[in-house]
Design an enzyme around this catalytic site. Structure first.
Site, short mmCIF file in Angstrom:
data_model
loop_
_atom_site.label_atom_id
_atom_site.label_comp_id
_atom_site.label_asym_id
_atom_site.label_seq_id
_atom_site.Cartn_x
_atom_site.Cartn_y
_atom_site.Cartn_z
N HIS A 1 0.86 -1.19 0.00
CA HIS A 1 0.00 0.00 0.00
C HIS A 1 0.89 1.24 0.00
CE1 HIS A 1 -3.22 2.70 0.49
NE2 HIS A 1 -3.93 2.10 1.43
N HIS B 1 -2.68 6.93 -1.09
CA HIS B 1 -3.73 7.55 -0.26
C HIS B 1 -3.20 8.27 0.98
CE1 HIS B 1 -6.56 4.22 -2.02
NE2 HIS B 1 -6.03 5.00 -2.95
N TYR C 1 -0.83 7.24 3.20
CA TYR C 1 -0.31 6.42 4.31
C TYR C 1 1.23 6.40 4.24
CZ TYR C 1 -5.14 5.13 5.19
OH TYR C 1 -6.48 5.19 5.49
C1 LIG Z 1 -14.96 0.73 2.74
C2 LIG Z 1 -13.72 1.02 1.97
C3 LIG Z 1 -12.49 0.70 2.50
C4 LIG Z 1 -11.31 0.94 1.77
N1 LIG Z 1 -10.10 0.52 2.27
C5 LIG Z 1 -8.99 0.59 1.50
C6 LIG Z 1 -7.77 -0.03 1.90
O1 LIG Z 1 -7.67 -0.69 2.95
N2 LIG Z 1 -6.69 0.11 1.09
C7 LIG Z 1 -6.75 0.80 -0.08
O2 LIG Z 1 -5.74 0.91 -0.79
N3 LIG Z 1 -7.91 1.38 -0.50
C8 LIG Z 1 -9.02 1.26 0.24
N4 LIG Z 1 -10.21 1.76 -0.23
C9 LIG Z 1 -10.27 2.35 -1.58
C10 LIG Z 1 -10.68 1.28 -2.62
O3 LIG Z 1 -9.69 0.30 -2.77
C11 LIG Z 1 -10.96 1.90 -3.99
O4 LIG Z 1 -9.78 2.48 -4.49
C12 LIG Z 1 -12.05 2.97 -3.94
O5 LIG Z 1 -13.18 2.50 -3.22
C13 LIG Z 1 -12.50 3.37 -5.35
O6 LIG Z 1 -13.07 2.26 -6.01
P1 LIG Z 1 -14.68 2.16 -6.16
O7 LIG Z 1 -15.13 3.48 -6.69
O8 LIG Z 1 -14.86 1.02 -7.15
O9 LIG Z 1 -15.25 1.88 -4.82
C14 LIG Z 1 -11.38 1.55 0.49
C15 LIG Z 1 -12.64 1.88 -0.02
C16 LIG Z 1 -13.80 1.62 0.68
C17 LIG Z 1 -15.12 1.94 0.05
#
Ligand SMILES: Cc1cc2nc3c(=O)[nH]c(=O)nc-3n(C[C@H](O)[C@H](O)[C@H](O)COP(=O)(O)O)c2cc1C
Length: 368
Positions: free
Chosen positions: A169, A172, A174
């Site tokens: 990761h 975002h 981190y």
């Molecule tokens: C509930 C939730 C938890 C997430 N946790 C992570 C995470 O642990 N690591 C990460 O890289 N992105 C995380 N994301 C981002 C998602 O991987 C993804 O990039 C983002 O939701 C956009 O995709 P989508 O529009 O298809 O939901 C999270 C997103 C959501 C909705």
């Protein structure tokens, strides 16, 4: 909607996938005492049964006291947690799926009092959560070495448990991204300053992982321009800067880039329709995963589940398929749509759009 391209097989180094769909990593906080439960295994198994090509797990924390930022997030160390992960892997494999863990250290996003090591401070390159906002301690060389080693050990454990690769990761806002970003990296040693130096921490992590797992284990790096601290932040302002960034990491040993954007259709630089994933493929020639609001009409904001109010309704994926036809990227990660509906991939394949569930905050409340 002709979805053939989405259902072509693909090889990522040693890793063969049956189609181009990926479950995006999503933190779910369903692991009491940081141990993934049989419910977590069932949740991933249902996505494998739903024909997802590659599952990337929720962020799972490496063995460093400051890695955690939220409660009930799974560890990726210790006998109990690794046994829990082995059950996850076995169930996904039994259903014909492939799975990699997302290895995570939250850095300055940590609030002391959370996670298994309540007293631990937040660790980061310069003790900054974002420009002007201090949190925790700036990492010493010994801290850096310890975290690099913890990433490598986690990757080796992933291999031993039977995972099909790992994802670091690096997105975002981190820890790894805090080193990439000037806004949080104000060091004047070999880890800070030029873009090259800001990549040094990630380079050491990737190299240490490669050393630990050998050549035949797939390493994915997730990166993003946006930060949860600042949606408009950018690591690379021009294609030339992006090329420099990617080349350094590619040379360090990254096999696959996961270019995280919130809306996959947004052009990354002026004068071209290519998104961040499109540019990444063009500049590195390595396999690339795109992501961002696929199949939903509202985009993703934030992480840590704080800003997911409202409802996102299902849409078709014509715009995505057009880009697949042009081979702008190799794979697509789906987040919220797959969280709410384990059969999303099959429904898209069968053009069964009326049957797809909308995403809303309620979906976060259970591991369906
Ligand atoms: C509930 C939730 C938890 C997430 N946790 C992570 C995470 O642990 N690591 C990460 O890289 N992105 C995380 N994301 C981002 C998602 O991987 C993804 O990039 C983002 O939701 C956009 O995709 P989508 O529009 O298809 O939901 C999270 C997103 C959501 C909705």
């Amino acid at each position: 909607m002709n979805t053939d391209k989405l259902f072509e097989t693909v090889n990522l180094g040693n890793l063969s996938l049956k189609n181009r769909t990926v479950m995006a990593p999503m933190t779910r906080t369903f692991s009491p005492e940081n141990i993934p439960t049989p419910d977590v295994a069932g949740y991933y198994r249902r996505r494998a049964e739903g024909n997802v090509g590659l599952i990337i797990t929720e962020g799972t924390c490496i063995n460093h006291e400051g890695a955690h930022g939220y409660d009930r997030v799974p560890n990726f160390y210790g006998e109990k947690a690794l046994a829990g992960w082995k059950t996850v892997v076995d169930e996904v494999h039994a259903a014909g799926g492939k799975i990699v863990p997302q290895l995570w250290h939250v850095g300055a996003v940590r609030k002391p009092g959370t996670g298994p090591n309540k007293e631990a401070p937040a660790y980061s390159p310069s003790g900054l959560y974002k420009p002007g906002a201090e949190n925790g301690v700036a990492m010493s060389q010994a801290d850096i070495d310890e975290v690099v080693e913890a990433f490598a050990q986690a990757a080796l454990d992933a291999k031993n448990v039977g995972f099909d690769g790992i994802e670091v990761h690096g997105a975002h806002g981190y820890l790894v991204d805090q080193f990439f970003w000037e806004g949080t990296n104000q060091r004047d040693d070999k880890y800070g300053g030029s873009l090259e130096k800001r990549c040094q921490f990630a380079v050491e992590i990737i190299q240490a992982i490669r050393q630990a797992v050998g050549d035949d284990f797939t390493i994915i790096l997730r990166f993003s321009q946006w930060k949860q601290q600042d949606y408009d932040a950018r690591l690379a302002h021009t294609p030339a800067e992006l090329e420099k960034f990617l080349t350094i990491l590619s040379d360090a040993g990254v096999d696959v880039f996961h270019a995280s954007t919130r809306r996959f259709w947004v052009p990354e630089f002026e004068g071209s329709d290519l998104n961040l994933a499109g540019w990444t493929k063009k500049l590195t020639n390595k396999p690339v995963i795109t992501v961002g609001s696929v199949g939903l009409d509202t985009d993703f904001i934030g992480e840590g589940m704080k800003d997911l109010s409202g409802t996102s309704n299902p849409t078709g994926i014509e715009g995505l398929l057009e880009r697949f036809e042009k081979e702008e990227f190799d794979l697509v990660a789906i987040g919220r749509a797959l969280l709410v509906d384990p059969q999303w991939v099959n429904k898209i394949k069968d053009n069964n759009l009326d049957d797809i569930q909308p995403f809303n905050k309620k979906a976060l409340g259970s591991l369906s």
